[in-house]
Write a protein that holds these residues in place. Sequence first.
Motif, mmCIF file in Angstrom:
data_model
loop_
_atom_site.group_PDB
_atom_site.id
_atom_site.type_symbol
_atom_site.label_atom_id
_atom_site.label_comp_id
_atom_site.label_asym_id
_atom_site.label_seq_id
_atom_site.Cartn_x
_atom_site.Cartn_y
_atom_site.Cartn_z
ATOM 1 N N SER A 38 12.374 -9.245 -0.217
ATOM 2 C CA SER A 38 11.613 -10.708 0.438
ATOM 3 C C SER A 38 11.450 -11.518 -0.814
ATOM 4 O O SER A 38 12.091 -12.696 -1.260
ATOM 5 C CB SER A 38 10.337 -10.015 0.438
ATOM 6 N N LYS A 39 11.745 -10.418 -2.089
ATOM 7 C CA LYS A 39 11.923 -11.136 -3.346
ATOM 8 C C LYS A 39 13.577 -11.364 -3.963
ATOM 9 O O LYS A 39 13.845 -12.425 -4.305
ATOM 10 C CB LYS A 39 11.520 -10.111 -4.634
ATOM 11 N N THR A 80 6.124 -4.427 -3.831
ATOM 12 C CA THR A 80 7.333 -4.035 -4.088
ATOM 13 C C THR A 80 7.534 -3.004 -3.491
ATOM 14 O O THR A 80 8.047 -2.244 -3.714
ATOM 15 C CB THR A 80 7.873 -4.278 -5.752
ATOM 16 N N GLY A 117 9.111 -5.959 0.456
ATOM 17 C CA GLY A 117 7.971 -6.890 -0.226
ATOM 18 C C GLY A 117 9.684 -6.595 -1.724
ATOM 19 O O GLY A 117 10.004 -8.104 -1.946
ATOM 20 N N GLN A 130 14.374 -14.694 -1.696
ATOM 21 C CA GLN A 130 13.661 -15.307 -2.437
ATOM 22 C C GLN A 130 14.674 -16.351 -3.345
ATOM 23 O O GLN A 130 14.761 -17.725 -3.615
ATOM 24 C CB GLN A 130 12.225 -15.635 -2.538
ATOM 25 N N TYR A 146 3.223 -6.545 1.251
ATOM 26 C CA TYR A 146 3.640 -6.842 0.381
ATOM 27 C C TYR A 146 2.796 -8.377 0.459
ATOM 28 O O TYR A 146 2.831 -8.715 -0.704
ATOM 29 C CB TYR A 146 4.169 -7.302 1.789
ATOM 30 N N VAL A 147 1.700 -8.330 0.997
ATOM 31 C CA VAL A 147 0.509 -9.188 0.905
ATOM 32 C C VAL A 147 -0.151 -9.393 -0.759
ATOM 33 O O VAL A 147 -0.807 -10.359 -1.023
ATOM 34 C CB VAL A 147 -1.166 -9.476 2.508
ATOM 35 N N LEU A 148 -0.224 -8.263 -0.936
ATOM 36 C CA LEU A 148 -0.699 -7.851 -2.003
ATOM 37 C C LEU A 148 0.496 -8.429 -3.261
ATOM 38 O O LEU A 148 0.388 -7.998 -4.575
ATOM 39 C CB LEU A 148 -1.516 -6.895 -2.674
ATOM 40 N N SER A 149 1.559 -8.829 -3.553
ATOM 41 C CA SER A 149 2.998 -9.028 -3.921
ATOM 42 C C SER A 149 3.118 -7.576 -4.457
ATOM 43 O O SER A 149 3.415 -7.674 -5.589
ATOM 44 C CB SER A 149 2.347 -9.879 -4.391
#
Length: 230
Positions: free
Chosen positions: A188-189, A181, A185, A192, A176-179
């Motif tokens: 989280s998207k 999916t 991830g 948000q 997830y730290v590398l964005s």
Amino acid sequence: MNDTFDLDVVVRSLGYVLVDGLGFTLALTLTATVGGIALGIVLALMRQSSRFYISKPAQLYIDVARALPLILVIFWIYFLLPYVAQWVIGSARPVAVGARTSAFVTFTLFEAAYFAEIIRSGLRGIRKGQMDAGYSLGLNYWQVMGSITLPQAMRNMLPVLATQMIIMFQDSSLVYVLSLTDLLGAASKVAQRDGRLVEMYLFATLVYFLISFVASQLVQKLHMRVATPR
């Protein structure tokens, strides 16, 4: 954040979270398991070697990998892999590797160290007499390992290897730290975007728990089957 608890956001995002997110997580876990076990076998056999120039590099690799936090390794490989690829192919500039490739490479290399120790433990559990019997039949070291020792060790270590695979599945959330999916991830998207952090993180937690719990139950059954004398 909204004050009311709304599960409709979970229903609307099921396809994205489960297909895109969970699909990537499972692909990463399975690929890194296959690659990690393959590399782990090589490392375990190197550790078994009586030649120090073969065993010591494998031992150093395993010790360093097991001593570092996975999230730190993810960052290092993500930033260094383009320069390594540049050096390998002789490119004039760093090669665009991408976050997905970096994640697959990281987990394969990192988990190989843990698989190697599991496999080495299995190899050490095989009686030396079986290797001697193989040598007496005219087999060389690699034939004995491939035909007698390694198959037995892998069978005995299947539950432990499967347990490590479950741990890897859970650790995959660190990409997830590398964005990327992955399951976390994707959740989280959506959280948000729609302001539904509680619902989406709760749903992601439930999916992680269910898959890990079911897999753990299967590992227990596998352990009982492997432990049953034949």
